[in-house]
Design an enzyme around this catalytic site. Structure first.
Site, PDB file in Angstrom:
ATOM      1  N   PRO A  23     -40.434  11.061  59.930  1.00 12.15           N
ATOM      2  CA  PRO A  23     -39.788  12.097  59.129  1.00 12.15           C
ATOM      3  C   PRO A  23     -39.434  13.327  59.970  1.00 12.15           C
ATOM      4  CG  PRO A  23     -41.775  11.306  58.051  1.00 12.15           C
ATOM      5  CD  PRO A  23     -41.774  10.745  59.432  1.00 12.15           C
ATOM      6  N   TYR A  24     -38.298  13.894  59.641  1.00  8.17           N
ATOM      7  CA  TYR A  24     -37.827  15.125  60.273  1.00  8.17           C
ATOM      8  C   TYR A  24     -37.403  16.055  59.146  1.00  8.17           C
ATOM      9  CZ  TYR A  24     -34.471  18.283  62.499  1.00  8.17           C
ATOM     10  OH  TYR A  24     -33.782  19.379  62.916  1.00  8.17           O
TER      11      TYR A  24
END
Length: 72
Positions: A2-3
């Site tokens: 995830p970013y």
């Protein structure tokens, strides 16, 4: 992996507040999506008031008019 990118106006967000955001978002991603916190990236970008607009006005102008995003 995830970013998450958080964009805020450059108005004195402290190091401690940024750390709280990074930790809180990481925990939320871990809880909701069951993602490894060691692989979760959080980026905080501060934007100059002249470079952010809302309702046809620069935020710098809105601040001069006393309009803020602070809770009342």
């Amino acid at each position: 992996m995830p970013y998450v990118k958080i964009e805020v106006t450059r108005e004195g967000v402290t190091k401690q507040q940024k750390q709280a955001l990074i930790k809180g978002i990481t925990n939320l991603i871990t809880e909701v999506l069951n993602k490894d916190p060691q692989l979760t990236h959080v980026v905080i970008q501060e934007i100059e008031l002249d470079d952010w607009g809302y309702a046809g006005e620069q935020v710098s102008v809105l601040r001069e008019k006393g309009i803020t995003a602070d809770k009342k």
